[in-house]
Design a protein around this motif. Structure first.
Motif, PDB file in Angstrom:
ATOM      1  N   LEU A 196      16.840 -16.996   3.515  1.00  0.00           N
ATOM      2  CA  LEU A 196      16.093 -18.229   3.274  1.00  0.00           C
ATOM      3  C   LEU A 196      15.499 -18.740   4.588  1.00  0.00           C
ATOM      4  N   ASP A 197      14.336 -19.353   4.485  1.00  0.00           N
ATOM      5  CA  ASP A 197      13.608 -19.885   5.632  1.00  0.00           C
ATOM      6  C   ASP A 197      13.303 -18.780   6.646  1.00  0.00           C
ATOM      7  N   THR A 198      12.878 -17.638   6.128  1.00  0.00           N
ATOM      8  CA  THR A 198      12.436 -16.536   6.978  1.00  0.00           C
ATOM      9  C   THR A 198      11.146 -15.964   6.405  1.00  0.00           C
ATOM     10  N   LYS A 199      10.371 -15.333   7.262  1.00  0.00           N
ATOM     11  CA  LYS A 199       9.137 -14.692   6.795  1.00  0.00           C
ATOM     12  C   LYS A 199       9.438 -13.513   5.888  1.00  0.00           C
ATOM     13  N   LEU A 200      10.511 -12.791   6.191  1.00  0.00           N
ATOM     14  CA  LEU A 200      10.899 -11.675   5.338  1.00  0.00           C
ATOM     15  C   LEU A 200      11.291 -12.157   3.947  1.00  0.00           C
ATOM     16  N   GLY A 201      11.917 -13.317   3.868  1.00  0.00           N
ATOM     17  CA  GLY A 201      12.269 -13.879   2.573  1.00  0.00           C
ATOM     18  C   GLY A 201      11.052 -14.222   1.727  1.00  0.00           C
ATOM     19  N   ILE A 202       9.972 -14.658   2.371  1.00  0.00           N
ATOM     20  CA  ILE A 202       8.738 -14.940   1.631  1.00  0.00           C
ATOM     21  C   ILE A 202       8.112 -13.644   1.119  1.00  0.00           C
ATOM     22  N   MET A 203       8.176 -12.588   1.925  1.00  0.00           N
ATOM     23  CA  MET A 203       7.489 -11.348   1.589  1.00  0.00           C
ATOM     24  C   MET A 203       8.265 -10.466   0.623  1.00  0.00           C
ATOM     25  N   LEU A 204       9.589 -10.511   0.667  1.00  0.00           N
ATOM     26  CA  LEU A 204      10.416  -9.522  -0.026  1.00  0.00           C
ATOM     27  C   LEU A 204      10.140  -9.399  -1.521  1.00  0.00           C
ATOM     28  N   PRO A 205       9.976 -10.474  -2.300  1.00  0.00           N
ATOM     29  CA  PRO A 205       9.749 -10.297  -3.746  1.00  0.00           C
ATOM     30  C   PRO A 205       8.413  -9.655  -4.095  1.00  0.00           C
ATOM     31  N   TYR A 206       7.500  -9.527  -3.136  1.00  0.00           N
ATOM     32  CA  TYR A 206       6.154  -9.026  -3.428  1.00  0.00           C
ATOM     33  C   TYR A 206       5.889  -7.646  -2.825  1.00  0.00           C
ATOM     34  N   PHE A 207       6.936  -6.972  -2.366  1.00  0.00           N
ATOM     35  CA  PHE A 207       6.728  -5.656  -1.769  1.00  0.00           C
ATOM     36  C   PHE A 207       6.293  -4.614  -2.792  1.00  0.00           C
ATOM     37  N   ALA A 208       6.539  -4.841  -4.049  1.00  0.00           N
ATOM     38  CA  ALA A 208       6.088  -3.942  -5.123  1.00  0.00           C
ATOM     39  C   ALA A 208       5.159  -4.722  -6.044  1.00  0.00           C
ATOM     40  N   SER A 209       4.106  -4.078  -6.503  1.00  0.00           N
ATOM     41  CA  SER A 209       3.109  -4.722  -7.355  1.00  0.00           C
ATOM     42  C   SER A 209       2.838  -3.843  -8.564  1.00  0.00           C
ATOM     43  N   SER A 238     -10.251  -3.063  -3.277  1.00  0.00           N
ATOM     44  CA  SER A 238     -10.202  -4.104  -4.298  1.00  0.00           C
ATOM     45  C   SER A 238      -8.825  -4.737  -4.371  1.00  0.00           C
ATOM     46  N   PHE A 239      -7.788  -3.900  -4.353  1.00  0.00           N
ATOM     47  CA  PHE A 239      -6.430  -4.451  -4.410  1.00  0.00           C
ATOM     48  C   PHE A 239      -6.107  -5.252  -3.155  1.00  0.00           C
ATOM     49  N   ALA A 240      -6.566  -4.805  -1.990  1.00  0.00           N
ATOM     50  CA  ALA A 240      -6.309  -5.542  -0.758  1.00  0.00           C
ATOM     51  C   ALA A 240      -6.918  -6.940  -0.815  1.00  0.00           C
ATOM     52  N   VAL A 285       5.741  -4.028 -17.814  1.00  0.00           N
ATOM     53  CA  VAL A 285       6.192  -5.304 -18.375  1.00  0.00           C
ATOM     54  C   VAL A 285       6.152  -6.399 -17.310  1.00  0.00           C
ATOM     55  N   GLN A 286       6.293  -6.009 -16.043  1.00  0.00           N
ATOM     56  CA  GLN A 286       6.252  -7.007 -14.970  1.00  0.00           C
ATOM     57  C   GLN A 286       4.925  -7.757 -14.928  1.00  0.00           C
ATOM     58  N   ILE A 287       3.846  -7.105 -15.368  1.00  0.00           N
ATOM     59  CA  ILE A 287       2.545  -7.784 -15.368  1.00  0.00           C
ATOM     60  C   ILE A 287       2.550  -8.958 -16.338  1.00  0.00           C
ATOM     61  N   MET A 288       3.281  -8.822 -17.445  1.00  0.00           N
ATOM     62  CA  MET A 288       3.309  -9.879 -18.462  1.00  0.00           C
ATOM     63  C   MET A 288       4.307 -10.986 -18.140  1.00  0.00           C
ATOM     64  N   LEU A 327       0.823  -1.207   0.000  1.00  0.00           N
ATOM     65  CA  LEU A 327       0.000   0.000   0.000  1.00  0.00           C
ATOM     66  C   LEU A 327       0.859   1.260   0.000  1.00  0.00           C
ATOM     67  N   ILE A 328       1.999   1.208   0.675  1.00  0.00           N
ATOM     68  CA  ILE A 328       2.895   2.365   0.689  1.00  0.00           C
ATOM     69  C   ILE A 328       3.609   2.525  -0.646  1.00  0.00           C
ATOM     70  N   THR A 329       4.189   1.436  -1.154  1.00  0.00           N
ATOM     71  CA  THR A 329       4.973   1.534  -2.386  1.00  0.00           C
ATOM     72  C   THR A 329       4.103   1.860  -3.591  1.00  0.00           C
TER      73      THR A 329
END
Length: 301
Positions: A160-173, A220-222, A137-140, A110-112
């Motif tokens: 690896l094997d951290t909650k931050l590791g799971i979240m990090l690639p999705y901080f931007a949409s 809607s995005f949430a 282009v990231q959408i495609m 929501l911030i980014t």
């Protein structure tokens, strides 16, 4: 003087025309009702196809184990399957991890996406349109293609094997930025000009004008974001190795493949119900807000 014999003929013609129009109108209404009933029947048929597996899972989750494998119908029910599954696996920990990951990703997104959408919509800089096209282009690009590179980056960062590791690639949409940018561009620019004349800063304008007026888009995005990360399986499976950081979907897969519950349909159904119940309950509680947000967040040029 007009012939008096013509008057009855004119009356018959005037009476016959409304009768014909009324019959045509009734036939059109009947045809429309038949078509409407047919479409409703098709819709109910597809709804039944979707809801039958869900009803079967709910029924099997509350059936006694000896009745779950019988071919006949049983009216017995029990909570032992839910209790056994909850105590047999760490679904409580998996649920907490899923809530932390889904909520954390959404909070950062929501911030980014707010900052990026405002920059692409209202801030003028060189190459803005080109940069936005490259950003889209990231959408495609399917997220699964980037799994190997993201895994290497997290390995080098020691995440690896951290909650931050799971979240990090999705901080931007990219999808969220596109959706919110279109909403910001629809708002009258005069509102921002009036706020600037009063001495408001860009951050104040963004928080007091753009964000409140775009609340349906945020809602809607949430919904999309939380649903995606709640049901995500492949990326959390690759990144996590311990129960302390596994999510509900990964825990469900591990539980279903275990030797103790492989043939126990009641246990597997109970575990599936535990995973899917929070989203279903949330939708039932906030269905008006959910439907209203999608109805009022249309995208226009």
């Amino acid at each position: 003087m007009d012939n008096p014999l013509k008057l009855p003929l004119l009356l018959k013609k005037n009476v016959g025309k409304p009768l014909a129009d009324d019959r045509a109108l009734r036939s059109n209404r009947m045809r429309n009702r038949i078509l409407q009933m047919m479409w409703h029947g098709i819709g109910f048929g597809f709804a039944a196809l979707w809801i039958i597996p869900l009803v079967w899972v709910i029924r099997t989750a509350f059936l006694p184990k000896e009745s779950a494998i019988d071919s006949g119908w049983s009216w017995g029910w029990t909570f032992d399957n839910i209790i056994h599954v909850w105590n047999g696996a760490r679904f409580g920990q998996f649920l907490i991890n899923t809530i932390i990951v889904s909520g954390g990703v959404l909070a950062v997104q929501l911030i980014t996406l707010t900052m990026a959408a405002y920059a692409f919509a209202r801030v003028r800089f060189v190459g803005r349109d080109l940069l936005f096209m490259l950003f889209l282009v990231q959408i495609m690009v399917p997220p699964d293609i980037l799994i190997f590179s993201n895994y290497q980056v997290l390995n080098e960062m020691g995440l690896l094997d951290t909650k931050l590791g799971i979240m990090l690639p999705y901080f931007a949409s990219a999808f969220g930025v596109f959706l919110l940018r279109q909403s910001f561009k629809q708002l009258p620019y005069e509102l921002e000009e009036a706020a600037r004349m009063e001495g408001a800063s860009r951050l104040h304008i963004l928080s007091r004008i753009y964000v409140p007026l775009s609340r349906p888009v945020y809602m809607s995005f949430a919904i999309v974001s939380v649903s995606f990360h709640w049901n995500d399986f492949l990326w959390p499976l690759i990144v996590t190795n311990s129960d302390d950081n596994r999510l509900l979907t990964v825990g469900l897969a591990m539980f279903a493949k275990s030797t103790e519950s492989g043939a126990q349909w009641s246990d597997v159904s109970a575990a599936t119900l535990i995973v899917s119940a929070p989203l279903m309950i949330g939708f039932l509680l906030f269905q008006r807000q959910v439907i209203g947000s999608f109805m009022s967040s249309g995208i226009k040029g």
